[in-house]
Structures are given as C-alpha cells and as structure tokens.
Design an enzyme around this catalytic site. Structure first.
Site, PDB file in Angstrom:
ATOM      1  N   SER A  40      -3.001 -21.541  29.907  1.00 49.83           N
ATOM      2  CA  SER A  40      -2.270 -20.562  30.391  1.00 49.83           C
ATOM      3  C   SER A  40      -0.832 -20.463  30.263  1.00 49.83           C
ATOM      4  CB  SER A  40      -2.273 -20.750  32.050  1.00 49.83           C
ATOM      5  OG  SER A  40      -2.151 -19.546  32.913  1.00 49.83           O
ATOM      6  N   ASP A  65     -11.767 -13.971  32.813  1.00 50.50           N
ATOM      7  CA  ASP A  65     -10.474 -14.258  33.037  1.00 50.50           C
ATOM      8  C   ASP A  65      -9.561 -13.015  33.030  1.00 50.50           C
ATOM      9  OD1 ASP A  65      -7.863 -15.138  33.458  1.00 50.50           O
ATOM     10  OD2 ASP A  65      -7.736 -16.317  31.402  1.00 50.50           O
ATOM     11  N   HIS A  72     -10.522 -18.657  33.635  1.00 47.10           N
ATOM     12  CA  HIS A  72      -9.302 -19.292  32.995  1.00 47.10           C
ATOM     13  C   HIS A  72      -8.870 -20.811  32.792  1.00 47.10           C
ATOM     14  CE1 HIS A  72      -5.310 -18.058  32.914  1.00 47.10           C
ATOM     15  NE2 HIS A  72      -4.565 -19.016  33.727  1.00 47.10           N
TER      16      HIS A  72
END
Length: 502
Positions: free
Chosen positions: A195, A434, A459
């Site tokens: 991320s 995601d 994700h």
C-alpha cells in the site's frame, strides 16, 4: 477542528464538501484491514487461522540513532531519534556467501502490526537464505521524534519532518548501517512494502538503487497523484464495480439508500427514526454520521475483498437476503452481516490512534490523493475540489499541502516512458478488486519492471500470510511468479558480482 474520526479515513462523499471536511476523503493506505469489528466475518483475522513461517519471537529488536532531517544543515537538523527495526537471522546464509536481505518498509502504523500479518518475507526466507528486517516508519510505533507523540504532533513545526522523502532516507541509513554492522556489503537487498509502504518500496528502488537491488511493491497506487487518474474514475468506481459484480440488486439498493436516508432525516423525528432503525450507539445528530459509517463499511469491504469469504459478497448477501422491500431494512441487514450481531452500531466511541493522527498529516502534506465520485457510481456524485482541500488542511495545520510534490519528486506522468528509460527491478503487484488498483501499474514496462495482477485479488493480498487450505490457485500462482522474478534478479546480481571481482 478534530483529527480524523475513522481509522480507514473514508468519509461520505455524498455530502458536498465544506472547508471543515474537504480533506477527509483519502482512504487509508495499509495492508491492515481496518477497524470494523466483525462477528461473522473478519477480513484479516489471519493470525487466528494461520501462522507465518516464523513466529514473532524469532525477531530481535534494535534501535538506530536516526537523523531528524536528512535534507538540511540547520543545527536542529542534526537532532536524532530512536528508530525501531527488527531482524530475523534464522534463515540467513551469512555475509560470507553474500546471502540476500529482505527488508520490509513500514507504513502508517506500528511495525508490530506488520509482523503479525505480513508473511511473504518469512515464508520465502528459507529458500533464499535471506535475512529479514522490518523497519518502522518515522512518527509511528516507537519511532517517534521529540521524545513523545504529544511533542511530535503538537504543530507543523514538529510535524514538518514527517514525510515520505525523509522516511526513504531513514530506510537507506538503517540498511546501510545493518549491512556494515553485519559485514554484508555485498548482500543484495530486496525491499518489500504494501500500500503506502508499496509506494515507498518502488520509490526506494528509484531513489536508492545503490542500496536496494529490487522492490516488490504490493498494491502501490503510485499513479494516484496530480490527476493522472481522473478523480471520478478511480477509487469509488472500483468499489461500485465490486458491488455490482457481486449483485445487481445489492448495488441498486445501496444506490437508492442515500436519498432515502436524507429524506427521512429531513422529517420531524427523522433522525430519531434512523437512530432506532440502525441501532446507533447514541442518537444521530445529522444524517452524515450514518452515511459516513456506511461509506466506510462499503469501501473497506471492497478494499479488503479477500478470499475465502469475500466481504462484498457478505454485505450483499445480507442486503439481498433481508425480508421485505424496505430499503433501509436491507441496508441494516448488510451491516449486521458484515459486522456481526452487536449491541449497537454506527457511532461507537473510540480514541484516536497514532494512525489517525499520522495519516491525517500525511494526506495534508505530500500524500495528496484526489478522490471523487463519478455519475455512474452507487455513491452520490462528488467532484474533488483541490482549493477546498487546501483550505481545509491549512485550517487544521497552518500550512498548505503540496499536491504536485509526489510527481515532482518521484515521477508519475508518462510513467511507462520514464521508468523504461531509467528504472529496473520492480514488481508492481495488484488485485483488481482493490479500489486503489486504479492508481497502480498494471502493465509490464520492461523485462525487469513487471506488473503482476489478479482479477479477484484485493489490497496487498499477495504479501499477507499464506493459507495453504483456503488460498485460491490464482493467489498461490501470483506469489510464485513474484518469487521467480526475484530469484532472477538475485542470480543476475551474483553473476555480475563474480564478474566484477575478476
């Protein structure tokens, strides 16, 4: 004005943004699934259902005397703070054979969380004979400057040292220090992040290629800056797509629920009716409290829409399975399906975490990610307003954000052309369910700039703890591809090392 009230940091974009809320629409970037306490379903309860290859107690904790400001020569720039990092020596082949180093670059939370959910390093360390190191991001966990979090977060004067460029320089110093300490100057380093941490990993390879041989950047939306991705075509469009693919009737129910909530709230005793309908923990003061909560829930379900259960399917199962035709009854059934039976919902009291405070500052400084809602969304349309966003951040912190800094410092425009010319050895991995994949790199750029994505992935799923029982074949294969690519990088490095030694 208070700091962010929700760990996931998603607010309802159905409200036309005012100065006081304009900056609250950047969902948190993290491999960790967020805050909803789920009874029937828990997105990343992986530590309960599986374990990483190495237990946490295999890691030793160290602290590095880190420089406060890497880019100035003012006297206060030379102040230091203790930055935490953890090392696992269990599988390392040692410096004599220049065995590799896997370095996980921490993101916007304490590194302890990553140790419990990130499995890619420990699950592959044995076959690589790799040293594992997890480095905590400045201003999070125990790596806080100025002696305490209260001092560090008191105003922009102390928060000004809190940005991605400083964090990358921190990681470089720690890795160089560790390699020197272990006499491992020739051990190749592979940086890994998820991320926001995935963005840091890819940027680290670009900025510090002499330190890192390569990077695995999981769910890294490095193109989600400076309107490279049109705000209305990004995050919320994929949330909508996820729900619509799961169930057309669920999508339609959610889409019409917002106007019904507003219509009821505008009536006498309407807020009391909604409070009772959704079993709120305290009476609603305005309809936006309920809409914010629902927005958070839907977006979190989509962002962490992982197997084996898939939370979007869970929410839609509750909505579609509710008896009767009442829209709000169906919506509440979706809430219960996702969170489980609880005494109350919506506005549960909670304390602000360090992530609340830290990500609030980061999205008001260099992590300006413009997010809007298009007309085809299941959410009410919303146009991102940069001027209002800047006003809001300035009102909160006294300084404006720098919305163009990320692309100025790291690049992003014409990314294929730019990276093909000067970059190498980066894996950009994404799951297309995601919402942040809309800002990711989804196509190979060269033989060494590889995009690995899965249609049903969510994700950071590829770097989380593996589960040999429930992981689908496409996820297992995604991880195998990533390992194969990294092996190729390291093999070439060793060949080059031998050639240069002659």
């Amino acid at each position: 004005m208070s700091l962010l009230q929700c760990l996931v940091l998603i607010v309802s974009l159905s409200i036309k943004t005012s100065v006081s809320s304009a900056h609250l629409n950047i969902p948190r970037l993290s491999p960790n699934g967020g805050t909803f306490l789920r009874g029937n379903y828990f997105t990343h309860d992986q530590q309960k259902t599986m374990s990483a290859a190495d237990p946490i107690n295999d890691f030793e904790t160290f602290y590095y005397n880190q420089t406060l400001d890497h880019f100035n020569f003012r006297p206060d720039s030379f102040n230091t703070f203790q930055q935490r990092y953890l090392i696992n020596f269990k599988h390392w082949g040692g410096s004599n054979v220049s065995a590799p180093i896997f370095a996980y670059l921490g993101e916007e939370e304490a590194i302890d969380v990553d140790l419990s959910i990130i499995g890619f390093l420990s699950e592959n360390a044995h076959q690589f004979q790799a040293l594992q190191i997890f480095i905590e991001h400045r201003y999070y966990g125990k790596s806080v400057p100025f002696g305490s979090r209260e001092e560090a977060f008191q105003n922009a004067n102390t928060l000004g040292y809190f940005n991605s460029a400083q964090a990358l320089a921190d990681y470089a110093e720690v890795l160089i220090h560790v390699k020197k300490k272990l006499h491992a100057q020739h051990s190749p380093v592979i940086v890994i992040g998820g991320s926001y941490g995935g963005m840091l990993a890819s940027w680290f390879r670009l900025k510090y290629p002499h330190v890192a041989l390569g990077a695995l950047a999981s769910s890294a939306p490095i193109r989600y800056f400076d309107d490279i991705v049109p705000p209305e075509d990004g995050y919320y469009s994929i949330v909508t797509k996820d729900f619509r693919e799961a169930s057309e009737t669920c999508y339609q129910t959610i889409k019409k629920s917002w106007s019904e909530i507003d219509a009821i709230a505008s009536q006498p005793q309407g807020l009391s009716f909604l409070s009772e309908k959704f079993h709120t923990c305290r009476p609603l003061n305005k309809s936006s409290e309920l809409k914010n909560y629902l927005d958070n829930l839907y977006c979190e379900a989509a962002q962490y829409n992982s197997p084996p259960t898939y939370p979007v399917t869970v929410v839609c199962g509750g909505i579609d399975g509710a008896s009767g035709n009442d829209t709000l009854t169906k919506i509440f059934a979706g809430v219960v399906a996702y969170t489980g039976n609880r005494s109350c919902y919506v506005n549960q009291p909670r304390n602000l975490s360090e992530t609340d405070m830290g990500w609030s500052w980061q999205t008001c400084s260099d992590m300006v990610i413009p997010i809007g809602v298009g007309n085809d969304s299941m959410f009410p349309a919303y146009q991102f307003d940069l001027k209002d966003y800047i006003k809001s951040c300035k009102a909160q912190y006294g300084v404006p954000p720098r919305p163009h800094w990320a692309t100025t410092y790291f690049g992003g425009h014409d990314i294929k052309l730019a990276l093909e010319r000067f970059a190498s050895n980066i894996i950009f991995s994404n799951g297309l369910r995601d919402p942040y994949s809309s800002g990711g790199v989804l196509e190979d750029i060269s033989d060494t700039l590889v995009a690995v994505h899965t249609k049903n992935g969510s994700h950071c799923l590829d770097i989380l703890n593996a589960n040999s029982i429930t992981d689908p074949g496409w996820l297992v294969n995604q991880r195998k591809i990533e390992v194969k690519v990294i092996k190729r990088w390291i093999a070439k490095y060793y060949a080059d090392l031998q050639a240069f030694k002659k």
